[in-house]
Design a protein around this motif. Structure first.
Motif, PDB file in Angstrom:
ATOM      1  N   ILE A 174      27.829  48.849  48.192  1.00 58.91           N
ATOM      2  CA  ILE A 174      29.016  47.661  49.233  1.00 58.91           C
ATOM      3  C   ILE A 174      30.540  48.358  48.832  1.00 58.91           C
ATOM      4  O   ILE A 174      30.323  48.245  47.866  1.00 58.91           O
ATOM      5  CB  ILE A 174      28.509  46.267  49.281  1.00 58.91           C
ATOM      6  CG1 ILE A 174      27.354  46.249  49.332  1.00 58.91           C
ATOM      7  CG2 ILE A 174      29.313  45.892  50.196  1.00 58.91           C
ATOM      8  CD1 ILE A 174      26.053  45.201  49.363  1.00 58.91           C
ATOM      9  N   GLU A 175      31.459  48.504  49.612  1.00 58.26           N
ATOM     10  CA  GLU A 175      32.627  48.865  48.854  1.00 58.26           C
ATOM     11  C   GLU A 175      32.976  47.618  49.084  1.00 58.26           C
ATOM     12  O   GLU A 175      33.098  46.996  50.721  1.00 58.26           O
ATOM     13  CB  GLU A 175      33.330  49.583  50.007  1.00 58.26           C
ATOM     14  CG  GLU A 175      33.187  51.476  50.050  1.00 58.26           C
ATOM     15  CD  GLU A 175      33.695  52.159  50.046  1.00 58.26           C
ATOM     16  OE1 GLU A 175      33.402  53.390  50.186  1.00 58.26           O
ATOM     17  OE2 GLU A 175      34.421  52.087  51.211  1.00 58.26           O
ATOM     18  N   VAL A 176      33.856  46.415  48.333  1.00 59.12           N
ATOM     19  CA  VAL A 176      34.714  44.818  48.890  1.00 59.12           C
ATOM     20  C   VAL A 176      36.504  45.548  48.499  1.00 59.12           C
ATOM     21  O   VAL A 176      36.535  44.204  48.502  1.00 59.12           O
ATOM     22  CB  VAL A 176      33.266  44.263  47.678  1.00 59.12           C
ATOM     23  CG1 VAL A 176      31.961  43.706  48.418  1.00 59.12           C
ATOM     24  CG2 VAL A 176      33.365  44.703  46.398  1.00 59.12           C
ATOM     25  N   GLY A 177      36.693  46.397  47.853  1.00 56.24           N
ATOM     26  CA  GLY A 177      38.034  46.182  47.388  1.00 56.24           C
ATOM     27  C   GLY A 177      37.550  46.924  45.732  1.00 56.24           C
ATOM     28  O   GLY A 177      36.600  46.899  45.087  1.00 56.24           O
ATOM     29  N   GLN A 178      39.371  47.039  45.879  1.00 56.67           N
ATOM     30  CA  GLN A 178      39.291  47.456  43.746  1.00 56.67           C
ATOM     31  C   GLN A 178      39.473  46.383  43.379  1.00 56.67           C
ATOM     32  O   GLN A 178      39.462  45.259  43.148  1.00 56.67           O
ATOM     33  CB  GLN A 178      40.451  47.710  43.932  1.00 56.67           C
ATOM     34  CG  GLN A 178      40.944  48.154  42.726  1.00 56.67           C
ATOM     35  CD  GLN A 178      42.556  48.754  42.650  1.00 56.67           C
ATOM     36  OE1 GLN A 178      43.106  48.618  43.565  1.00 56.67           O
ATOM     37  NE2 GLN A 178      43.026  49.918  41.444  1.00 56.67           N
ATOM     38  N   ASN A 179      38.282  46.943  42.106  1.00 58.15           N
ATOM     39  CA  ASN A 179      38.164  46.086  41.046  1.00 58.15           C
ATOM     40  C   ASN A 179      37.649  44.498  40.909  1.00 58.15           C
ATOM     41  O   ASN A 179      38.208  44.059  40.556  1.00 58.15           O
ATOM     42  CB  ASN A 179      39.607  45.692  39.677  1.00 58.15           C
ATOM     43  CG  ASN A 179      39.988  47.109  40.048  1.00 58.15           C
ATOM     44  OD1 ASN A 179      39.245  48.055  39.496  1.00 58.15           O
ATOM     45  ND2 ASN A 179      41.382  47.149  39.559  1.00 58.15           N
ATOM     46  N   PRO A 180      36.131  44.598  42.066  1.00 57.86           N
ATOM     47  CA  PRO A 180      35.609  43.154  41.516  1.00 57.86           C
ATOM     48  C   PRO A 180      34.480  43.035  39.992  1.00 57.86           C
ATOM     49  O   PRO A 180      34.438  43.705  40.036  1.00 57.86           O
ATOM     50  CB  PRO A 180      34.784  43.302  42.490  1.00 57.86           C
ATOM     51  CG  PRO A 180      34.038  45.126  42.314  1.00 57.86           C
ATOM     52  CD  PRO A 180      35.383  45.597  42.590  1.00 57.86           C
ATOM     53  N   THR A 181      35.255  41.892  39.636  1.00 54.95           N
ATOM     54  CA  THR A 181      34.471  41.579  38.043  1.00 54.95           C
ATOM     55  C   THR A 181      34.109  40.622  38.491  1.00 54.95           C
ATOM     56  O   THR A 181      32.966  40.416  38.104  1.00 54.95           O
ATOM     57  CB  THR A 181      36.343  41.311  37.618  1.00 54.95           C
ATOM     58  OG1 THR A 181      37.224  41.602  37.849  1.00 54.95           O
ATOM     59  CG2 THR A 181      35.953  40.789  36.406  1.00 54.95           C
ATOM     60  N   SER A 182      33.740  39.417  39.409  1.00 58.03           N
ATOM     61  CA  SER A 182      32.670  37.650  38.781  1.00 58.03           C
ATOM     62  C   SER A 182      32.373  37.722  40.489  1.00 58.03           C
ATOM     63  O   SER A 182      33.211  37.749  41.905  1.00 58.03           O
ATOM     64  CB  SER A 182      33.795  36.841  38.397  1.00 58.03           C
ATOM     65  OG  SER A 182      32.799  35.724  38.100  1.00 58.03           O
ATOM     66  N   ILE A 183      31.641  37.353  40.824  1.00 61.14           N
ATOM     67  CA  ILE A 183      30.624  37.108  41.814  1.00 61.14           C
ATOM     68  C   ILE A 183      30.337  35.390  41.802  1.00 61.14           C
ATOM     69  O   ILE A 183      29.188  35.680  40.859  1.00 61.14           O
ATOM     70  CB  ILE A 183      29.595  38.337  42.809  1.00 61.14           C
ATOM     71  CG1 ILE A 183      29.199  38.042  43.786  1.00 61.14           C
ATOM     72  CG2 ILE A 183      28.689  38.963  41.461  1.00 61.14           C
ATOM     73  CD1 ILE A 183      28.846  38.688  44.550  1.00 61.14           C
ATOM     74  N   SER A 184      29.908  35.005  43.134  1.00 62.78           N
ATOM     75  CA  SER A 184      28.622  33.781  42.839  1.00 62.78           C
ATOM     76  C   SER A 184      28.506  33.420  43.969  1.00 62.78           C
ATOM     77  O   SER A 184      28.671  33.570  45.071  1.00 62.78           O
ATOM     78  CB  SER A 184      29.935  32.707  41.825  1.00 62.78           C
ATOM     79  OG  SER A 184      30.928  32.405  42.894  1.00 62.78           O
ATOM     80  N   LEU A 185      27.084  33.030  44.141  1.00 59.36           N
ATOM     81  CA  LEU A 185      26.513  32.300  45.702  1.00 59.36           C
ATOM     82  C   LEU A 185      26.623  30.788  45.337  1.00 59.36           C
ATOM     83  O   LEU A 185      26.277  29.860  44.661  1.00 59.36           O
ATOM     84  CB  LEU A 185      25.206  32.700  45.185  1.00 59.36           C
ATOM     85  CG  LEU A 185      24.407  32.803  46.662  1.00 59.36           C
ATOM     86  CD1 LEU A 185      25.058  33.068  48.516  1.00 59.36           C
ATOM     87  CD2 LEU A 185      23.275  33.061  46.840  1.00 59.36           C
ATOM     88  N   SER A 186      26.834  30.221  46.619  1.00 56.98           N
ATOM     89  CA  SER A 186      27.049  28.804  46.591  1.00 56.98           C
ATOM     90  C   SER A 186      25.767  27.743  46.966  1.00 56.98           C
ATOM     91  O   SER A 186      24.723  28.996  47.015  1.00 56.98           O
ATOM     92  CB  SER A 186      27.576  28.456  48.144  1.00 56.98           C
ATOM     93  OG  SER A 186      26.892  28.248  50.113  1.00 56.98           O
TER      94      SER A 186
END
Length: 691
Positions: free
Chosen positions: A655-667
């Motif tokens: 999935i392309e989301v933009g440059q340098n994804p580091t951290s991700i969280s779900l509500s």
């Protein structure tokens, strides 16, 4: 060996006027790296040549990596990638040529091209001039013009050198070959072939270098010995080429199989689509026929009623005409008769007006009934309102492409100017079976922030930890609706990851101090400090009615804490530098190792379920989240995408989301996702995706 050289020399001399053969000889004598001709080339085992400068540069590149002076250096030919080995000690003693293939045939060809076809005075060439050569010295192995030859002859030390004119040299070309067969180290003729070192040597080489070292035999130089030296290399190259062709054939077959399977798949899907399209068209035609039949029935009956009404109308018209005629005739009669007839005429006119009014209403009713009947017929059809049946693949079969109804609704919506929206400009992706779209992008401090962790504090608030490139580190609370900073809490040490806990608390890891701190999300005070005795980076919390479990990861350990922050167990797992961790429950855990670019999954006792790694596909495995199907979404810190893996560790998609994804969280409601992008010295962005 002399026989081989003479044959090569004679064959070349006979065809020296052939431009094609001269060009091939020129290529053979050129350095494989700098492409320049070398009069004293060093020939590799694959029979390609290097000039002295390029050869020594190639060896020097490998010397810092080699500690043992008795070991060999592998030289890779830049033309065919064949490996030639040479002894380091011999290189340091400037005798490296003794351990490479005998270059006599190559040098003989060089003499053919430069020595006979186009002789140039080498003394003048060293002075930067180009002068044709008329003489050649056997002992110096050099060409001279007339002026340089006179100077050469006047020197007493060179008085005994054998010299030849160009005409004499062409009559006896073997002289050139014989002159080139002198050992550069001892100035003696090559007479022996060393079977252990696979090189030619003179009597001086035998007495000084070979006598106490070599255990092999020294035989006379013969044609079959040279063949033994060259033929194995040629055979090895042929075998390598054969294997390469076989691999190419195998790959070509695999590609053909993939193309056939792809073509069959699309043909099958096209047939299914055509079949469903034909079925829908058939149903529409049948429904249209039914609508037309019903539509024609209504006006037909109404027309019959209208014709009957028209007949009555005509009859009344005739009565009116008679009444008018009678009224005109009675104007001259008695008043009583006139009054009675007039009363009858008024009654007739009233009745006629009622009939006309009914006729007018009947015409309107006819078309009204026709429209309503048609609408009811359409409403009863199964096709309309359920037209999504025409999809080639159902949503369950291909959830990644979304619902056609959603796409259709999007196409129907227009902006204030009446233009259709651009679907390509919208950033979105499927998380499980649901499509999440980018709703808000929050810019953090440009060039100063280095955000490494985030989590949802509430449905409209996120908390982030910022190590800061410049200034003091902190953790912040942002409103995701308006994108504004709500609170900033300074920290005395650099944090790494954050996880929101029950009872308005959060846990933040501090790797350098090897501790985890629990903060209040009401007054942001420190509630507890936990010493973990490892460089702890990742932290996550599994919610459940009993209070949940907090997991802390770092190095090659995962530590479990209960709701009272008491350590329950510590697992040693695969990995070297664990950075982020997430868990579906306390028995299904996923974590990323940034050092080895690997994503792991383990069960509650630490046994490995899978490991996903591919240096060509994932660069810098970072933050993770899990959907309801237990698929894991992994940020690729070194690129611009998220890897999606199933619960068995198999790759699903990117999935392309933009440059340098580091951290991700779900509500907590699983309706919003926050992705942190950026890094050091770049703009850090918190992007909010909503369902």
């Amino acid at each position: 060996m002399l026989q081989i050289q003479n044959q090569v020399f004679k064959g070349s001399s006979e065809s020296k006027n052939s431009e094609g053969q001269r060009e091939r000889i020129s290529k053979l004598l050129s350095c494989a790296i700098c492409k320049e001709k070398s009069y004293n080339p060093l020939t590799l085992h694959c029979l390609h040549s290097l000039c002295k400068e390029c050869f020594e540069g190639n060896v020097r590149e490998q010397l810092p990596d080699v500690c043992d002076l008795n070991s060999d250096v592998l030289l890779f030919c830049p033309l065919c990638d064949y490996q030639s080995s040479c002894d380091i000690s011999s290189y340091l003693q400037r005798n490296i040529g003794a351990y490479l293939a005998a270059p006599q045939a190559i040098k003989a060809l060089l003499d053919i091209e430069l020595g006979l076809d186009s002789p140039i005075c080498l003394s003048c060439k060293n002075k930067g001039k180009t002068t044709s050569s008329l003489f050649w010295c056997f002992d110096c192995v050099n060409h001279f013009c007339e002026e340089c030859f006179d100077f050469h002859s006047t020197l007493p030390v060179l008085d005994k050198h054998k010299t030849y004119s160009l005409a004499e040299l062409k009559k006896d070309p073997d002289v050139v070959t014989k002159a080139r067969e002198i050992c550069a180290e001892h100035g003696l003729r090559f007479t022996k072939f060393c079977s252990e070192r696979e090189c030619v040597c003179c009597d001086g080489c035998l007495s000084s270098d070979h006598i106490d070292v070599c255990k092999g035999e020294h035989k006379k130089i013969q044609e079959e010995i040279i063949s033994k030296l060259i033929n194995p290399k040629v055979t090895e190259l042929q075998e390598s080429l054969r294997n390469m062709i076989q691999n190419l054939d195998s790959k070509e077959k695999e590609l053909a199989d993939v193309e056939n399977k792809t073509e069959e798949f699309f043909k099958e899907e096209q047939m299914k689509a055509d079949e469903k399209s034909n079925n829908l068209r058939k149903r529409l035609l049948e429904s249209s026929d039914s609508i037309l039949v019903e539509s024609y029935k209504v006006p037909f009956y109404k027309l019959q009623e209208m014709e009957s009404t028209n007949a009555v109308w005509k009859q009344q018209k005739s009565v009116l005409e008679n009444a008018i005629y009678l009224l005109s005739a009675l104007k001259g009669g008695s008043d009583l008769r006139y009054f009675l007839e007039l009363k009858k005429i008024k009654q007739v006119l009233k009745q006629a007006g009622t009939i006309l009014d009914d006729c007018e209403k009947g015409g309107k009713t006819t078309f009204s009934v026709l429209f309503e009947k048609s609408l009811d017929t359409f409403a009863d059809l199964d096709s309309f309102g359920k037209i999504t049946e025409i999809q080639y693949m159902s949503n369950e079969e291909n959830s990644a492409f979304g619902s056609i109804d959603d796409s259709f609704d999007k196409l129907q919506s227009r902006d204030s100017k009446g233009n259709l929206p651009s679907m390509q400009a919208e950033k979105s992706f499927f998380f499980g079976e649901h499509l999440f779209r980018l709703s808000k992008s929050i810019d953090l401090e440009n060039g100063k922030s280095h955000v490494t962790g985030c989590d949802w504090m509430s449905e409209n608030e996120i908390v982030i930890v910022d190590q800061k490139v410049k200034g003091s580190p902190d953790f912040c609370v942002y409103n995701t609706e308006n994108g504004k900073l709500k609170s900033r809490i300074p920290l005395d040490q650099k944090p790494y990851d954050i996880s929101v806990l029950p009872n308005n608390q959060c846990a933040i890891t501090f790797p350098k101090e090897e501790e985890v701190r629990v903060y209040s999300l009401i007054d942001y005070s420190v509630q507890r400090e936990l010493d973990v005795d490892i460089k702890c980076y990742g932290v996550c919390h599994c919610f459940h009615p009993q209070g949940g479990i907090t997991m802390v990861a770092g190095e090659d350990n995962i530590i479990f804490y209960d709701k009272n922050f008491s350590e329950t167990k510590c697992l040693t797992v695969d990995g070297e530098d664990i950075r982020y961790i997430c868990a579906y429950n306390n028995n299904l855990i996923f974590y990323s190792d940034i050092k080895t670019n690997t994503v792991y999954s383990v069960i509650g006792n630490g046994d490995n379920r899978f490991e996903y790694t591919d240096d060509d596909s994932i660069k810098g495995a970072a933050g993770l989240i899990i959907d309801e199907s237990k698929n894991v979404y992994v940020c690729e810190k070194g690129e611009d995408c998220i890897h999606v893996l199933n619960k068995s560790g198999d790759f699903i998609r990117k999935i392309e989301v933009g440059q340098n994804p580091t951290s991700i969280s779900l509500s907590r409601s699983k309706t919003k996702i926050c992705i942190i992008r950026g890094g050091r010295h770049t703009l850090n962005v918190a992007e909010i995706y909503t369902l």
